[in-house]
Design an enzyme around this catalytic site. Structure first.
Site, short mmCIF file in Angstrom:
data_model
loop_
_atom_site.label_atom_id
_atom_site.label_comp_id
_atom_site.label_asym_id
_atom_site.label_seq_id
_atom_site.Cartn_x
_atom_site.Cartn_y
_atom_site.Cartn_z
N GLU A 171 0.81 -1.24 0.00
CA GLU A 171 0.00 0.00 0.00
C GLU A 171 0.83 1.28 0.00
O GLU A 171 0.55 2.22 0.74
CB GLU A 171 -1.00 -0.03 1.17
N GLU A 272 -6.47 -9.78 -3.33
CA GLU A 272 -7.27 -9.79 -2.08
C GLU A 272 -8.75 -9.58 -2.39
O GLU A 272 -9.41 -8.74 -1.80
CB GLU A 272 -6.78 -8.68 -1.12
#
Length: 396
Positions: A171, A272
């Site tokens: 991220e 994910e």
């Protein structure tokens, strides 16, 4: 209107899928039985065992204790990723106290099931995911750099060769914890060290909202610029991770992001995936949107769910399996799609001793039964390629 649009889109995607994920195959038997008997007119049955496009799920210490989950995972999924057990805050909650036991147990579970595992994650760039003892180091740059290097060296030396993928610094479009304290070039250093310690692993960037067009911090263009920066710093970026925590997905929007990212010439994985929607029928439809877009896109090489079972997921409205192990409508849609993406064929050998069919990439077995009743079983694999795959069964 959305349903009509989706139907038209799905028809288009099926055509794309046929081009991207299938190949013409010629099985040439010749004297496959050593010339002992005439094989012309023999019956041929082709069965696909495995699709070449991996589908997987995240796992954790509790869900692998549930027999219903284990059963579904074993039969319908190909890869795994650990939900938290490899993250730094889990393996070293207190400085110097290392806990790899939980990750080792999950790795053993995957080894027994024969499933490869993504390594998630070496670092996490978002402040809220950094444990307090690291924050307490404060402005001591040398000390922080020392623990960062200890982390990457400790983890990758221990597990070298065990994780085919790593999310290196999770991220980075949404967090800058390490870059703010150690300089922008620390991001590429993490990649360089990881590549040195485990040269066989593909090293990924991984982020969320890139496929949604609703987050100005996470546009495909920003993601591509980040990858360019990493490469300039000597990082061997091996793949692009799109997390895929989605709600109300629009296929064309996802496809547009994939098209842009494909220009980086790197494998893209949805790492994910969870599709949040209270209404199960709508959840099934939304899930189909994402899976069809991913499967039809030539740059996408796999999809991993961020959990599949009610009660064992961070999102409550995204499960495929109910808590008792039964399939809900989204789960049934997933199973149906997986079955749609498998090829089986049967027929007779032609006068040239050949059998032709078009099949999805993956592993297969073929059974030949001659008019005299002799049987022969052979295994083969269909890989990507535009030209027909001609297989000489005598030499398999």
């Amino acid at each position: 209107i959305i349903v009509a649009d989706r139907r038209a889109r799905f028809a288009e995607l099926k055509e794309k899928t046929d081009k991207v994920r299938k190949r013409d195959v010629v099985l040439s038997f010749g004297s496959a039985l050593g010339g002992a008997e005439d094989v012309s007119g023999a019956s041929v049955r082709v069965v696909q065992l495995d699709n070449g496009f991996p589908l997987g799920s995240c796992i954790n210490g509790s869900v692998v204790q549930d027999p219903a989950f284990v059963d579904f995972f074993s039969n319908h999924l190909d890869w795994a990723v650990f939900e938290n057990e490899l993250k730094w805050y889990w393996t070293e909650a207190q400085r110097g106290h290392l806990n790899y036991g939980d990750a080792d147990r999950l790795l053993d579970f995957c080894d027994r099931a024969g499933k490869p595992v993504r390594g998630h994650c070496i670092f996490w760039a978002v402040d809220g995911a950094v444990q307090q003892w690291i924050k307490d180091i404060g402005g001591d740059r040398d000390q922080l750099m020392s623990v960062v290097l200890d982390r990457v060296r400790g983890l990758l030396s221990r597990y070298a060769g065990r994780f085919p993928h790593y999310d290196v610094n999770n991220e980075m479009l949404h967090g800058r914890f390490f870059r703010d304290r150690l300089g922008d070039d620390v991001a590429a250093l993490m990649f360089r060290e990881a590549a040195r310690l485990d040269p066989g692993a593909k090293l990924f960037v991984n982020d969320y909202n890139v496929e949604c067009a609703n987050d100005p911090n996470a546009t495909p263009e920003r993601y591509m610029a980040l990858i360019d920066d990493l490469r300039r710093g000597g990082a061997q970026v091996g793949g692009i991770g799109l997390q895929g925590h989605v709600s109300n997905p629009v296929g064309e929007v996802i496809c547009d992001a994939l098209d842009k990212l494909a220009a980086m010439d790197l494998p893209i994985w949805i790492t994910e995936l969870d599709v949040g929607e209270q209404d199960e029928a709508l959840r099934a439809d939304d899930l189909e949107v994402v899976l069809r877009e991913a499967y039809a896109h030539p740059a996408v090489e796999g999809v991993i769910f961020w959990g599949i079972m009610q009660g064992h997921m961070w999102r409550r409205d995204a499960a495929l399996l109910n808590a008792d192990g039964t399939l809900n409508r989204a789960g049934q849609r997933f199973v149906d799609l997986r079955s749609e993406w498998m090829s089986n064929a049967r027929g007779r050998m032609d006068a040239e001793g050949q059998f032709k069919f078009r099949g999805f990439h993956g592993t297969y077995v073929v059974e030949l039964t001659t008019p005299a009743g002799t049987k022969m079983l052979k295994a083969f694999t269909i890989d990507k390629g535009d030209a027909p795959l001609v297989l000489d069964m005598d030499n398999l």
